[in-house]
Structures are given as C-alpha cells and as structure tokens.
Design an enzyme around this catalytic site. Structure first.
Site, PDB file in Angstrom:
ATOM      1  N   TYR A  33       0.821  -1.202   0.000  1.00 17.15           N
ATOM      2  CA  TYR A  33       0.000   0.000   0.000  1.00 17.15           C
ATOM      3  C   TYR A  33       0.853   1.250   0.000  1.00 17.15           C
ATOM      4  O   TYR A  33       2.072   1.188   0.218  1.00 17.15           O
ATOM      5  CB  TYR A  33      -0.966  -0.008   1.190  1.00 17.15           C
ATOM      6  N   ARG A  52       8.288   4.109  -4.550  1.00 16.01           N
ATOM      7  CA  ARG A  52       8.363   3.123  -3.473  1.00 16.01           C
ATOM      8  C   ARG A  52       7.388   1.986  -3.717  1.00 16.01           C
ATOM      9  O   ARG A  52       7.687   0.815  -3.448  1.00 16.01           O
ATOM     10  CB  ARG A  52       8.107   3.767  -2.114  1.00 16.01           C
ATOM     11  N   ARG A 101      -7.800 -20.776  -1.588  1.00 12.91           N
ATOM     12  CA  ARG A 101      -6.735 -20.423  -0.656  1.00 12.91           C
ATOM     13  C   ARG A 101      -5.587 -21.400  -0.808  1.00 12.91           C
ATOM     14  O   ARG A 101      -5.786 -22.616  -0.758  1.00 12.91           O
ATOM     15  CB  ARG A 101      -7.263 -20.467   0.781  1.00 12.91           C
ATOM     16  N   LYS A 151       6.387  -2.124   1.958  1.00  5.35           N
ATOM     17  CA  LYS A 151       5.220  -1.526   2.623  1.00  5.35           C
ATOM     18  C   LYS A 151       4.012  -2.444   2.457  1.00  5.35           C
ATOM     19  O   LYS A 151       3.139  -2.205   1.618  1.00  5.35           O
ATOM     20  CB  LYS A 151       4.963  -0.124   2.048  1.00  5.35           C
ATOM     21  N   GLU A 183      11.745   2.438  14.477  1.00  5.60           N
ATOM     22  CA  GLU A 183      10.896   3.535  13.990  1.00  5.60           C
ATOM     23  C   GLU A 183       9.622   3.564  14.816  1.00  5.60           C
ATOM     24  O   GLU A 183       9.433   2.752  15.716  1.00  5.60           O
ATOM     25  CB  GLU A 183      10.586   3.337  12.496  1.00  5.60           C
ATOM     26  N   LEU A 207      10.920   1.119   7.288  1.00  9.21           N
ATOM     27  CA  LEU A 207      10.334   1.594   6.042  1.00  9.21           C
ATOM     28  C   LEU A 207      11.123   2.819   5.571  1.00  9.21           C
ATOM     29  O   LEU A 207      11.467   3.685   6.376  1.00  9.21           O
ATOM     30  CB  LEU A 207       8.867   1.976   6.250  1.00  9.21           C
TER      31      LEU A 207
HETATM   32  N1  PMP Z   1       7.557   3.779   9.063  1.00 11.10           N
HETATM   33  C1  PMP Z   1       6.429   3.069   9.095  1.00 11.10           C
HETATM   34  C2  PMP Z   1       6.421   1.765   9.819  1.00 11.10           C
HETATM   35  C3  PMP Z   1       5.268   3.556   8.471  1.00 11.10           C
HETATM   36  O1  PMP Z   1       4.127   2.826   8.503  1.00 11.10           O
HETATM   37  C4  PMP Z   1       5.289   4.814   7.833  1.00 11.10           C
HETATM   38  C5  PMP Z   1       4.064   5.402   7.197  1.00 11.10           C
HETATM   39  N2  PMP Z   1       3.449   4.562   6.311  1.00 11.10           N
HETATM   40  C6  PMP Z   1       6.512   5.527   7.826  1.00 11.10           C
HETATM   41  C7  PMP Z   1       7.622   4.979   8.446  1.00 11.10           C
HETATM   42  C8  PMP Z   1       6.612   6.867   7.157  1.00 11.10           C
HETATM   43  O2  PMP Z   1       6.679   6.746   5.760  1.00 11.10           O
HETATM   44  P1  PMP Z   1       6.154   7.921   4.819  1.00 11.10           P
HETATM   45  O3  PMP Z   1       6.929   9.144   5.201  1.00 11.10           O
HETATM   46  O4  PMP Z   1       6.493   7.449   3.457  1.00 11.10           O
HETATM   47  O5  PMP Z   1       4.698   8.056   5.076  1.00 11.10           O
END
Ligand code: PMP
Length: 287
Positions: A33, A52, A101, A151, A183, A207
C-alpha cells in the site's frame, strides 16, 4: 458524503465496492500500500510514493495492474470527485484472487493483481493541534517481521503498538530492537542533538519513508547536519528534541518519551522549523 472509491478499474460508491473473499491481501496480507497526502487539492510527493510502490511490488514479485501515469490520473480523479482539499489517498495493490486459498502464489499469467484506492477527507490536515503540543510516546519491543522496507498491509503489530500507547495514555510508540530504536508504529523516528538530526540508517529494518527522504534533503536549509545511525531510548530521552515523520503527520514534534519530558516538554524550535520548511517546500512541489 458517500465516497467514490476505485476498485479494479471502476469508480464506484463505497457501498458498492466489493472484492473477493479469496483475495490474497485478505487471506495472507499479500498486498502492498501507499498513503499520499493531499494539501490544497494537490498531491504531496506523488513520485516518491509511486517509486516506493514499484519497489515494494518488485520485492514481492508482483506487478502493478496500472502504469504510473494511470495511477496519477486515478489519484487526481478521486480528489476531484470527492472534493478533497486536504486529506489522504490510500492505495492498495494485492496479488489478487484465483478463487481459492493456497500458500503458493497463483500464476500471474492467469491471476490479475487487485487494486483499490479511497480518499480520507481531513480538513486542516497541515494545521493539526498535535503539531503545537507535540506527541508523547512510549517505547515498545519491535516484534515485526524482517522486511519492514516493503510496505505491506501486514499491520497487526503496529496496530497493537498504537493500542499499547493508547492504554498508556500517550500518542504513539517507538519500537526498539537489540537496544536501538527502529521507527514509530507508522512513522520514522528522529532525535536532535545540537544542530544534528540523528535517525536510523536505511536497511530492511525500517520503512524507507518518503517524508524522511524529503526532510533529510531539507536539513541543509535548516542549517542542520544529518547523522544516519542507531540510537537508544536512553539517548533519545537525553536529546534536545525529537520528532517523527510520515506522509500524514508531516514533521511532528515528540515532547515526552517513556514519561521523561524532552527539554521543557514543548515542541522544540528546530523540529518546528523543519516542519515549516517541509510543508513550504512540499506545497511548492505538489502536483
Ligand atoms: N515507518 C512506518 C512503519 C510507516 O508505517 C510509515 C508510514 N506509512 C513511515 C515509516 C513513514 O513513511 P512515509 O513518510 O512514506 O509516510
């Protein structure tokens, strides 16, 4: 207002949007996503999100059912028909459904990937009161899988992390692995010491935030240096300032970590400046 959403080639009312119960995103979290913000009716960093997305798809041997140009058209059409001035566009691509499935991936020649987009209306998204008060966070153990650079829609642990934060009476949680902060549950994490922004380096552990990339590019403009390295929660509690970044929160100051206030417990000047620069520059480049 009833939203118009996009499902596998059609613009339909949110009440008529349907996908198969055999869709692999539903059964296996086999989907990726992106969330792109909209400010003043324009898309913030669409190219970054599209790139991305292409990388996430390629890491999972999935293909996009639409081209980047078509994706941009769909984003813009959803902004238009839903009259979004400020808000978010959620996009999900799944490996689709072959009507059953099975752990084995279906043959991509015969199983079409699925695609869904919808809008979330957030008037005043860039003027959130949280930016003035700052966020309180707790630290929790990082129990996610090892490919956090992709993601995927596998968001159960981050969701549990938000609930742990809610239970503790704070706004969010930073995840910690082997003693170092990875994070936030849905954002990248930073501390500031003097004029230096410190944030974990890119790897499979986090991410690769689109907002992160932009903020680090703008650090110069704020007369700040960047150090990409691991930091601990103790180092964070002792920092001058801290903040998080994401496409929906932009740059958001953090004012308390595990009950310990940072500085005087209000958003720091450098975090506020970085937010200002990020919003100014992103609005200029919005499409
Ligand atoms: N880390 C994680 C785990 C996230 O879910 C997100 C947001 N989706 C981010 C960092 C930030 O990424 P972005 O700046 O691309 O929204």
């Amino acid at each position: 207002m009833t939203r118009t959403v996009y499902v596998n080639g059609d613009y339909v009312s949110e009440h008529d949007a349907k996908i198969s119960i055999f869709d692999r995103a539903f059964l296996m979290a086999d989907g990726v996503y992106e969330v792109t913000s909209v400010l003043g009716g324009k898309l913030i960093d669409f190219d970054g999100h599209a790139k991305r997305l292409e990388r996430s798809l390629s890491e999972l041997d999935m293909r996009s059912p639409v081209s980047r140009d078509a994706l941009l058209d769909i984003h813009r059409e959803l902004v238009r028909v839903n009259a979004i001035t400020d808000g978010l566009i959620y996009l999900q691509i799944t490996r689709g459904s072959n009507g059953d499935r099975d752990f084995v991936f279906p043959d991509p020649e015969t199983t079409e990937p699925g695609i869904v987009l919808f809008t979330q209306n957030k008037p005043g998204l860039a003027n959130s009161p949280a930016a003035r008060t700052g966020l309180k966070i707790i630290s929790i153990e990082d129990q996610r899988w090892g490919r956090r650079d992709i993601k995927t829609v596998q968001l159960l642990y981050p969701s549990m992390g938000k609930m742990m934060a809610q239970k503790a009476g704070v706004d969010d949680a930073w995840m910690v692995e082997d003693g170092a902060v990875t994070e936030g549950t849905s954002n990248n994490a930073y501390i500031i010491k003097g004029n230096t922004i410190i944030t974990r380096a890119l790897s499979n552990d986090i991410l690769h935030g689109i907002t992160r990339a932009a903020v680090l590019r703008f650090a110069n403009e704020a007369q700040m240096q960047v150090e990409e390295r691991n930091f601990t929660i103790d180092e964070a509690k002792d920092a001058d300032e801290a903040f998080i970044t994401s496409a929906s929160a932009f740059v958001m100051p953090v004012v308390e970590i595990d009950g310990v206030p940072l500085g005087d417990g209000t958003p720091g000047a450098r975090s506020r400046r970085l937010r200002e620069i990020y919003l100014d520059e992103s609005l200029k480049a919005a499409i």
